[in-house]
Scaffold this motif. Structure first.
Motif, PDB file in Angstrom:
ATOM      1  N   ARG A   1     -12.288  13.157  -1.378  1.00  0.00           N
ATOM      2  CA  ARG A   1     -12.014  14.373  -2.151  1.00  0.00           C
ATOM      3  C   ARG A   1     -11.711  14.023  -3.604  1.00  0.00           C
ATOM      4  NH1 ARG A   1      -8.598  15.404   2.169  1.00  0.00           N
ATOM      5  NH2 ARG A   1      -6.755  15.304   0.805  1.00  0.00           N
ATOM      6  N   TYR A   2     -10.972  12.948  -3.811  1.00  0.00           N
ATOM      7  CA  TYR A   2     -10.590  12.547  -5.168  1.00  0.00           C
ATOM      8  C   TYR A   2     -11.833  12.209  -6.004  1.00  0.00           C
ATOM      9  CZ  TYR A   2      -8.245   9.951  -8.920  1.00  0.00           C
ATOM     10  OH  TYR A   2      -7.807   9.510 -10.145  1.00  0.00           O
ATOM     11  N   ARG A   3     -12.743  11.444  -5.422  1.00  0.00           N
ATOM     12  CA  ARG A   3     -13.930  11.017  -6.170  1.00  0.00           C
ATOM     13  C   ARG A   3     -14.878  12.200  -6.416  1.00  0.00           C
ATOM     14  NH1 ARG A   3     -14.119   5.636  -2.450  1.00  0.00           N
ATOM     15  NH2 ARG A   3     -12.784   4.331  -3.779  1.00  0.00           N
TER      16      ARG A   3
ATOM     17  N   THR B   1      -9.063   5.068 -16.811  1.00  0.00           N
ATOM     18  CA  THR B   1     -10.302   5.616 -16.248  1.00  0.00           C
ATOM     19  C   THR B   1     -10.087   6.601 -15.107  1.00  0.00           C
ATOM     20  OG1 THR B   1     -10.508   3.819 -14.629  1.00  0.00           O
ATOM     21  CG2 THR B   1     -11.460   3.456 -16.826  1.00  0.00           C
ATOM     22  N   GLY B   2      -8.890   6.577 -14.496  1.00  0.00           N
ATOM     23  CA  GLY B   2      -8.646   7.426 -13.335  1.00  0.00           C
ATOM     24  C   GLY B   2      -9.196   6.851 -12.053  1.00  0.00           C
ATOM     25  N   GLU B   3      -9.691   5.622 -12.073  1.00  0.00           N
ATOM     26  CA  GLU B   3     -10.263   4.993 -10.887  1.00  0.00           C
ATOM     27  C   GLU B   3      -9.151   4.530  -9.940  1.00  0.00           C
ATOM     28  OE1 GLU B   3     -12.962   1.046  -9.745  1.00  0.00           O
ATOM     29  OE2 GLU B   3     -12.438   1.507 -11.825  1.00  0.00           O
ATOM     30  N   ILE B   4      -9.384   4.656  -8.639  1.00  0.00           N
ATOM     31  CA  ILE B   4      -8.440   4.140  -7.642  1.00  0.00           C
ATOM     32  C   ILE B   4      -8.644   2.635  -7.538  1.00  0.00           C
ATOM     33  CG2 ILE B   4      -7.656   4.266  -5.249  1.00  0.00           C
ATOM     34  CD1 ILE B   4      -7.204   6.809  -6.860  1.00  0.00           C
ATOM     35  N   VAL B   5      -7.603   1.861  -7.905  1.00  0.00           N
ATOM     36  CA  VAL B   5      -7.733   0.404  -7.921  1.00  0.00           C
ATOM     37  C   VAL B   5      -6.993  -0.268  -6.770  1.00  0.00           C
ATOM     38  CG1 VAL B   5      -8.073   0.326 -10.407  1.00  0.00           C
ATOM     39  CG2 VAL B   5      -5.747   0.201  -9.479  1.00  0.00           C
ATOM     40  N   GLY B   6      -6.218   0.501  -6.033  1.00  0.00           N
ATOM     41  CA  GLY B   6      -5.484  -0.109  -4.931  1.00  0.00           C
ATOM     42  C   GLY B   6      -4.538   0.896  -4.294  1.00  0.00           C
ATOM     43  N   VAL B   7      -3.804   0.409  -3.295  1.00  0.00           N
ATOM     44  CA  VAL B   7      -2.774   1.216  -2.645  1.00  0.00           C
ATOM     45  C   VAL B   7      -1.555   0.326  -2.419  1.00  0.00           C
ATOM     46  CG1 VAL B   7      -4.370   2.776  -1.466  1.00  0.00           C
ATOM     47  CG2 VAL B   7      -3.658   0.662  -0.329  1.00  0.00           C
TER      48      VAL B   7
ATOM     49  N   SER C   1     -13.654  -0.809   0.393  1.00  0.00           N
ATOM     50  CA  SER C   1     -12.974  -2.047   0.014  1.00  0.00           C
ATOM     51  C   SER C   1     -11.861  -1.698  -0.976  1.00  0.00           C
ATOM     52  CB  SER C   1     -13.970  -3.023  -0.626  1.00  0.00           C
ATOM     53  OG  SER C   1     -13.307  -4.191  -1.048  1.00  0.00           O
ATOM     54  N   VAL C   2     -10.618  -1.884  -0.552  1.00  0.00           N
ATOM     55  CA  VAL C   2      -9.486  -1.491  -1.369  1.00  0.00           C
ATOM     56  C   VAL C   2      -8.426  -2.590  -1.337  1.00  0.00           C
ATOM     57  CG1 VAL C   2      -8.384  -0.266   0.549  1.00  0.00           C
ATOM     58  CG2 VAL C   2      -7.816   0.376  -1.788  1.00  0.00           C
ATOM     59  N   ARG C   3      -7.710  -2.756  -2.441  1.00  0.00           N
ATOM     60  CA  ARG C   3      -6.628  -3.756  -2.489  1.00  0.00           C
ATOM     61  C   ARG C   3      -5.328  -3.100  -2.031  1.00  0.00           C
ATOM     62  NH1 ARG C   3      -5.658  -4.870  -8.070  1.00  0.00           N
ATOM     63  NH2 ARG C   3      -3.941  -3.371  -7.946  1.00  0.00           N
ATOM     64  N   ALA C   4      -4.533  -3.794  -1.209  1.00  0.00           N
ATOM     65  CA  ALA C   4      -3.261  -3.268  -0.711  1.00  0.00           C
ATOM     66  C   ALA C   4      -2.122  -4.184  -1.148  1.00  0.00           C
ATOM     67  CB  ALA C   4      -3.274  -3.151   0.815  1.00  0.00           C
ATOM     68  N   SER C   5      -1.074  -3.575  -1.681  1.00  0.00           N
ATOM     69  CA  SER C   5       0.129  -4.312  -2.068  1.00  0.00           C
ATOM     70  C   SER C   5       1.185  -4.161  -0.975  1.00  0.00           C
ATOM     71  CB  SER C   5       0.685  -3.779  -3.396  1.00  0.00           C
ATOM     72  OG  SER C   5      -0.216  -4.018  -4.439  1.00  0.00           O
ATOM     73  N   VAL C   6       1.829  -5.263  -0.631  1.00  0.00           N
ATOM     74  CA  VAL C   6       2.828  -5.283   0.442  1.00  0.00           C
ATOM     75  C   VAL C   6       4.142  -5.823  -0.114  1.00  0.00           C
ATOM     76  CG1 VAL C   6       3.442  -6.219   2.700  1.00  0.00           C
ATOM     77  CG2 VAL C   6       1.057  -5.665   2.180  1.00  0.00           C
TER      78      VAL C   6
ATOM     79  N   VAL D   1      -1.972   0.549 -14.865  1.00  0.00           N
ATOM     80  CA  VAL D   1      -2.062   1.249 -13.581  1.00  0.00           C
ATOM     81  C   VAL D   1      -0.829   2.121 -13.394  1.00  0.00           C
ATOM     82  CG1 VAL D   1      -2.263   0.975 -11.058  1.00  0.00           C
ATOM     83  CG2 VAL D   1      -3.406  -0.646 -12.588  1.00  0.00           C
ATOM     84  N   ALA D   2      -1.014   3.272 -12.741  1.00  0.00           N
ATOM     85  CA  ALA D   2       0.112   4.156 -12.457  1.00  0.00           C
ATOM     86  C   ALA D   2       0.037   4.613 -11.004  1.00  0.00           C
ATOM     87  CB  ALA D   2       0.095   5.363 -13.385  1.00  0.00           C
ATOM     88  N   GLN D   3       1.226   4.876 -10.439  1.00  0.00           N
ATOM     89  CA  GLN D   3       1.279   5.480  -9.115  1.00  0.00           C
ATOM     90  C   GLN D   3       2.466   6.429  -9.067  1.00  0.00           C
ATOM     91  OE1 GLN D   3       2.336   1.587  -6.927  1.00  0.00           O
ATOM     92  NE2 GLN D   3       3.316   3.135  -5.617  1.00  0.00           N
ATOM     93  N   GLY D   4       2.350   7.455  -8.283  1.00  0.00           N
ATOM     94  CA  GLY D   4       3.422   8.432  -8.191  1.00  0.00           C
ATOM     95  C   GLY D   4       2.897   9.753  -7.683  1.00  0.00           C
ATOM     96  N   TRP D   5       3.794  10.711  -7.539  1.00  0.00           N
ATOM     97  CA  TRP D   5       3.427  11.996  -6.949  1.00  0.00           C
ATOM     98  C   TRP D   5       2.469  12.798  -7.846  1.00  0.00           C
ATOM     99  CZ3 TRP D   5       8.207  14.491  -4.138  1.00  0.00           C
ATOM    100  CH2 TRP D   5       8.598  13.645  -3.091  1.00  0.00           C
TER     101      TRP D   5
END
Length: 692
Positions: free
Chosen positions: A673-675, A450-456, A509-514, A652-656
């Motif tokens: 800006r992304y949304r 979907t291109g939705e931001i699901v976390g950081v 409200s965003v999910r963060a991975s540590v 899910v994907a993350q990267g440059w």
């Protein structure tokens, strides 16, 4: 005269000097003997002379040789009596008796003919030097009674001349024959030689005076001769207590350090001369599972095993190599004259093979193996202490990799001076919560479909005040084996939860991975800290996720299971990072309460041009889907990879391709800006090129 076999055992660079020395001593000795023959008395000699001569010849059948010494360093008791004969009856009778004693000693000790003649030549030169001093000092003829102070002083100087010539020629001979350092030889033998030679020679004038009083006193010299022997042996034993391991008889740690320091001096000289064998190796050997032997069979059997291992190491090394026991089940080997690390590794391999043979003790064949760490001078350290430390680092590296041998590698060294300095600076930064330096950057994670931001993902950054940015992998290597790692983990948890609260206050409200170290999960501290911080800031547990590397988890899955279970009950999700590189078993994936797996970037980066990498990623996605796990692909850098991930069913994907890591205060403007761009593009998914 010197045998061909002997000449072949001496290296070329020392062969000619050795042969020249032998020739010079034989020629000089022959000249002195020629003078001595001319001085033989024509009349019969007294009973006292014959008693001294007999005792001298018989006594040399048992020379004084302390344990562990070469026969070249033996001291012969005849010198007390032959020196007394020199004082009382002159050079001719003294050398005649000494020659007879040399014949007996050479036969008894099975010396070659050339060596017997060489020993006689040394004696002849020593007696010749003493006779010259006596002549110059006015002690000829020697007064049997009533010596003046000056004559006593002359006798003392004569003994010094005798000792200097004899001991000096022996030291030079050993130096040329065996290549041993003259300074090391002097330090190693001076106490023994000085005590025995000095006592025997200075006993001679007393013996002469006693013989003048009554020949019956001469045989009593046997008692002080034995006392001299015992005294010298006790002195050697006392010195040995500080240089030897009492259990195995090998060198101990101080002896090893001293020998290594001498090798530094020797090899600096070899390097200056361009010798290809200008390096030496220091090897540390630690036995594997030795504690099991002690626990199962008792310490007595364990001690027997240590003695056997020491003997086996000693039998494997060459005559130049030094074997030492440092304590416990740790041994060391000093191997001089090496060409480099490759030869040192091969040498260590021979030691490992020797240890691999079972040892039979108490009727049981015990399998013995060891981990061997190798450090080479000067490649791995110019000082002995540094070399020992780095050999120790290599040894622990071998243990961790279950390999018999490891050569020092800077990558395995967590305690170099540079890293220790960096660690101290990191600790200082962490102890000052308000100070700049340790910060977090955040990289968005995007739903592939979907291109939705699901976390950081929260990523550690450290701006060193002097060195500038420190790479995260270097930072973790510095801290992970120390108490600073726990400080760093708690700091990251506090910072990320507080940031989630700030974003929540701003309406996001965003999910963060540590990322956390596996060591952080060995106790319940991390779970308690997370629970406390979530309550403090009022953050739902579902907004925090912990990432554990697969390789670390595989090292000790049982110890972390309790902590992971506590986090799961709290509602904090667990992600298995770097999946595909740690050889996880399906059993672990089934037993652990995981929410997602992250495909290692090494596979994702190669998907676009490597069919094997694409197949591996597809298999991981399929496996995770079957187990009900979410799949995150990291390292996505182009549209083709993104499309392949979508086709494979990755979640899910993350990267440059989507966004680079950014400071926390830049995330909300970026999200806006992304949304907005997503709305403008309609069905097309935005990426970093759109936002640039």
């Amino acid at each position: 005269m010197v045998s061909e076999a002997l000449r072949n055992t001496i290296p070329t660079e020392r062969r000619l000097p050795f042969l020249a020395l032998v020739g010079a001593v034989l020629a000089g000795g022959a000249a002195v003997i020629g003078v001595a023959v001319s001085q033989l008395p024509g009349a019969s000699l007294p009973v006292a002379f014959w008693l001294m001569a007999t005792i001298a010849v018989v006594a040399d059948a048992r020379p004084f040789t302390p344990p562990g010494r070469r026969q070249t360093l033996a001291v012969f008791p005849s010198i007390c009596l032959t020196f007394a004969i020199l004082l009382a009856w002159g050079l001719g009778p003294a050398l005649a008796v000494q020659a007879a004693a040399v014949v007996v000693a050479s036969w008894r000790m099975r010396h070659a003919v050339w060596r017997g003649l060489y020993n006689l030549g040394q004696y002849a030169l020593a007696f010749g030097a003493a006779e010259l001093v006596l002549q110059l000092g006015g002690a000829r003829p020697y007064p049997l009674v009533g010596l003046s102070v000056g004559q006593v002083a002359t006798v003392v100087v004569a003994t010094i001349a005798w000792f200097t010539v004899k001991y000096g020629s022996v030291t030079l001979t050993i130096r040329l024959r065996f290549g041993e350092s003259a300074w090391r030889l002097l330090r190693r033998t001076m106490v023994w030689e000085a005590l025995t030679y000095g006592a025997l020679l200075l006993l001679s004038p007393v013996l002469v005076a006693a013989a003048a009083a009554s020949p019956a006193l001469v045989p009593l010299v046997v008692v002080p001769l034995y006392a001299v022997y015992r005294m010298a042996r006790l002195a050697e034993d006392l010195v040995g207590l500080t240089r030897r391991d009492p259990l195995t008889g090998l060198a101990n740690r101080p002896a090893l350090a001293s020998a290594a320091a001498e090798q530094v001096t020797i090899h600096k000289d070899l390097a200056a001369r361009g010798d290809p064998a200008s390096r030496f190796g220091l090897l540390l050997v630690d036995l594997d599972r030795f504690k099991n032997v002690n626990d199962a069979l008792g310490h007595e059997v364990g001690d027997q095993l240590l003695v056997e291992v020491g003997a086996r190491l000693q039998a494997t090394v060459g005559p130049r190599d030094l074997v030492a026991r440092l304590g416990g089940d740790e041994f060391a080997v000093l191997a001089p004259r090496l060409s480099g690390a490759a030869e040192a590794r091969a040498f260590a391999g021979r030691l490992a093979a020797a240890l691999a043979e079972p040892v039979r003790l108490e009727g049981l064949p015990l399998d013995v193996s060891g981990s061997i760490g190798v450090a080479v001078w000067p490649d791995h350290g110019a000082e002995v202490a540094e070399l020992l430390r780095r050999a120790d680092v290599a040894m622990y590296d071998a243990k961790q990799r279950a390999a018999p041998v490891a050569v020092y590698s800077p990558e395995s060294d967590h305690h170099t001076p540079q890293r220790l300095s960096l660690l101290a600076d990191l600790r200082t930064s962490l102890e000052q919560p308000g100070a700049d330096g340790v910060t977090m950057h955040y990289q968005p994670q995007v739903a592939v479909a979907t291109g939705e931001i699901v976390g950081v993902e929260a990523l550690l950054r450290w701006q060193h005040p002097v060195r500038g940015p420190v790479p995260p992998d270097q930072l973790i290597k510095v801290a992970e084996h120390t108490a600073v790692m726990r400080m760093l983990t708690l700091r990251i948890i506090d910072e990320v939860v507080a940031q989630l609260a700030r974003w929540a206050a701003a309406g996001e409200s965003v999910r963060a991975s540590v990322n956390v170290s596996i060591r952080d999960l060995h106790t319940g501290d991390v779970a308690e800290r997370i629970a406390g911080q979530l309550r403090r800031y009022g953050i739902p547990p579902r907004q925090l996720q912990l990432e554990i590397t697969e390789g670390a988890l595989m090292a000790d899955p049982r110890r972390v299971l309790a902590t992971i279970g506590a986090l799961d009950r709290l509602g904090v999700a667990i992600s298995l990072d770097d999946f595909g590189t740690g050889y996880s078993s399906l059993q672990h994936l089934r037993r652990l309460p995981l929410a997602e797996v992250k495909v290692d970037r090494s596979f994702v980066l190669g998907m676009a041009h490597d069919a094997d990498d694409a197949a591996i990623v597809g298999s991981i996605v399929e496996l995770a889907g079957a187990l009900g796990l979410r799949v995150v692909a990291e390292g996505v850098e182009d549209a083709q990879t993104c499309q392949q991930l979508a086709d494979a069913g990755c979640h899910v994907a993350q990267g440059w391709y989507y966004a680079r890591p950014m400071p926390a205060d830049e995330l909300l403007p970026w999200l806006e800006r992304y949304r907005k761009l997503a709305d403008d593009l309609g069905g097309e998914k935005p990426h970093d090129n759109h936002l640039s």
